[in-house]
Scaffold this active site. Structure first.
Site, mmCIF file in Angstrom:
data_model
loop_
_atom_site.group_PDB
_atom_site.id
_atom_site.type_symbol
_atom_site.label_atom_id
_atom_site.label_comp_id
_atom_site.label_asym_id
_atom_site.label_seq_id
_atom_site.Cartn_x
_atom_site.Cartn_y
_atom_site.Cartn_z
ATOM 1 N N LYS A 175 -2.216 -1.207 -18.265
ATOM 2 C CA LYS A 175 -1.499 0.026 -18.571
ATOM 3 C C LYS A 175 -0.115 -0.067 -17.977
ATOM 4 C CE LYS A 175 -0.967 4.038 -16.697
ATOM 5 N NZ LYS A 175 0.455 4.320 -17.090
ATOM 6 N N GLU A 250 -4.076 -1.103 -4.157
ATOM 7 C CA GLU A 250 -2.957 -1.266 -3.233
ATOM 8 C C GLU A 250 -2.100 -0.018 -3.396
ATOM 9 O OE1 GLU A 250 1.010 -2.147 -2.369
ATOM 10 O OE2 GLU A 250 0.560 -3.844 -3.685
ATOM 11 N N CYS A 284 6.636 -0.067 -1.953
ATOM 12 C CA CYS A 284 5.558 0.437 -1.103
ATOM 13 C C CYS A 284 5.568 -0.228 0.268
ATOM 14 C CB CYS A 284 4.212 0.239 -1.779
ATOM 15 S SG CYS A 284 3.892 -1.444 -2.304
ATOM 16 N N GLU A 385 5.971 9.416 2.477
ATOM 17 C CA GLU A 385 6.620 8.309 1.778
ATOM 18 C C GLU A 385 7.651 8.879 0.803
ATOM 19 O OE1 GLU A 385 5.293 4.199 -0.474
ATOM 20 O OE2 GLU A 385 4.130 6.007 -0.867
#
Length: 491
Positions: A175, A250, A284, A385
């Site tokens: 995807k 992850e 990330c 974050e």
């Protein structure tokens, strides 16, 4: 190919464009609509998965592993040959500067080559032997597996997941991120051009809450490999869990950087800033919580300000550009709000802290490289974050204090340690709660080094043999060799 381009289509920036089942894809550098991408519905997804299952049953599963490996390596050659084309797609729909997109294209070919060489080297185990018994393990592919990736590293993440899944003998459905899908489609087209059978490598697109949900829940998908936000990971885990299928994840990070008193700041400062500013901070593994020993804290901040002020924002195609835009206008506005909240909570802006003030960049999603000082552990800049070019500097006094503060977060993806005291470094490395710890280095990625998170940053590992293992399930075989045995219910 579930993608349609309209090269000249232009719509009002930020407005909803009624395109039926097609979603607009914007250029984050100037807000123009690059084209449209199909959001796959349940019926279309069924067709893709059915085709992948046919390819698995009829072609891919029984293909000798050395042939699968050769096809993966041929795919790598096609990616290398068309690297410039892929770079231009990434630059247009993600906004990565050419130098960053070029590195990603090279890494994509590298992972395909690596797993192409691994395809015929997968081994199983023989269990402890007893008289008259043979017992062993067979590791089998799931059949059709799925990968879901974010926008920030399309080529690398697609290559990591697809190459490991295909080397293991699965067929793969990717995807693509709906905001930047075009390089994923071209990447898959190159697989067909390299000779991979139809149905082996597939791409669909759409939003996570729609197409992503359908894919995670689909009965024909054996397992899901997800990279994305922690919130997205929770959703995928729940969706896949309802179908009792395994997932690897992850997820996000709020990564600690520890700068010891004896660190070489001439190396550490530019490296740490780059770990926060590369890809406009949309990484990330960005080292966004920078703990600096109090003895060098003031000097660190002075150097950080001086260097951050020299970072060049601009057209990603311009070789002078260091940093491009954020992916959407919504994200840019979110970051501006978060930085304002951080300042309200006591942080001091020593560089940046605002959207670009350059009139030539006004139509894009540019946010200035930002360094915040006077950040405390309870500040939003140390807790959330941002996924943006924002580095937060905190001060510490002793090693146990900084260790506790570094680990005092729900996330645990990566960490950095900068210094020269081997004893202190080893003490930290063994106790930091992170899936990867870089020492006097950052963002060092290679197919031979496993990656993955702990705590809310996910579970499972990618790269090395562990990356293939994720796409295989074990089967135990027990073979009784006895020729003269006592049978139950015997007369």
């Amino acid at each position: 190919m579930a993608e349609r381009l309209r090269s000249g289509l232009v719509g009002p920036r930020g407005a909803e464009v009624p395109l039926g089942h097609y979603l607009p894809v914007h250029n984050p550098s100037d807000g123009r609509i690059l084209g449209e991408v199909l959001e796959a519905d349940a019926s279309q997804l069924d067709d893709v998965v059915d085709g992948a299952q046919t390819a698995y049953s009829c072609v891919w599963r029984d293909m000798p592993p050395e042939q699968r490996g050769a096809l993966l390596r041929a795919w790598a050659d096609r990616v290398s040959a068309h690297a410039q084309e892929l770079v231009e797609l990434e630059t247009a729909d993600v906004g990565h500067p050419t130098r960053d997109a070029t590195a990603d294209a090279q890494r994509a070919a590298q992972w395909l080559t690596y797993y192409g060489g691994m395809a015929d080297k997968l081994e199983s185990h023989v269990y402890a032997n007893y008289p008259d018994r043979l017992a062993y393990e067979v590791r089998e592919p799931y059949g059709v597996v799925a990968g879901i990736i974010p926008f920030n590293a399309n080529l690398v993440l697609a290559s990591i997941k697809a190459s490991a899944a295909l080397a293991a003998g699965n067929c793969f459905v990717l995807k693509a991120p709906e905001v930047s899908p075009f390089s994923s489609y071209r990447f898959a087209e190159l697989a067909r051009e390299a000779g991979l059978p139809a149905g082996v490598m597939n791409v669909v697109s759409g939003r996570g809450a729609t197409t992503g949900k359908l894919l995670s829940e689909h009965v024909g998908i054996g397992m899901v490999s997800f990279t994305g936000s922690t919130a997205g990971g929770r959703a995928v885990a729940a969706q896949a869990g309802g179908a009792i299928k395994p997932v690897t994840m992850e997820l996000g990070g709020k990564n600690a950087v520890i700068v010891l008193a004896d660190a070489d700041l001439d190396v550490a400062v530019p490296s740490i800033l780059h770990s926060n500013f590369v890809k406009s901070g949309q990484s990330c593994v960005a080292g966004s919580r920078v703990f600096v020993h109090e003895s060098v804290h003031e000097r660190f901040c002075e150097m950080a300000k001086r260097l951050a002020d020299t970072v060049v924002m601009g057209d990603p195609r311009d070789p002078r550009t260091h940093m491009g835009p954020l992916i959407t206008r919504t994200q840019r506005d979110r970051v501006a709000s978060l930085v304002a909240d951080a300042v309200d909570q006591g942080a001091t802006i020593i560089s940046g802290g605002h959207a670009s003030e350059d009139a030539d960049l006004g139509s894009g999603n540019y946010f200035a490289p930002t360094v915040l000082a006077d950040v405390t552990d309870d500040n939003i800049a140390a807790r959330e974050e941002f996924f943006a070019p924002v580095a937060s500097v905190l001060s510490f006094r002793d090693i146990d204090e900084v260790l506790y503060r570094s680990n005092n977060t729900g996330m645990g993806l990566a960490a950095q340690v900068w210094g020269n005291d081997a004893g202190a470094i080893q003490y930290l490395v063994r106790r930091l709660e992170a899936g990867t710890v870089w020492v006097n280095s950052y963002r060092s990625l290679h197919p031979t080094i496993s990656i993955g998170g702990v705590k809310d940053s996910g579970f499972g590992r990618e790269n090395r043999f562990a990356g293939v293992d994720a796409f295989l399930r074990p089967k135990s075989v027990v073979w009784d060799l006895t020729t003269n045995r006592s049978l139950p219910y015997a007369v």
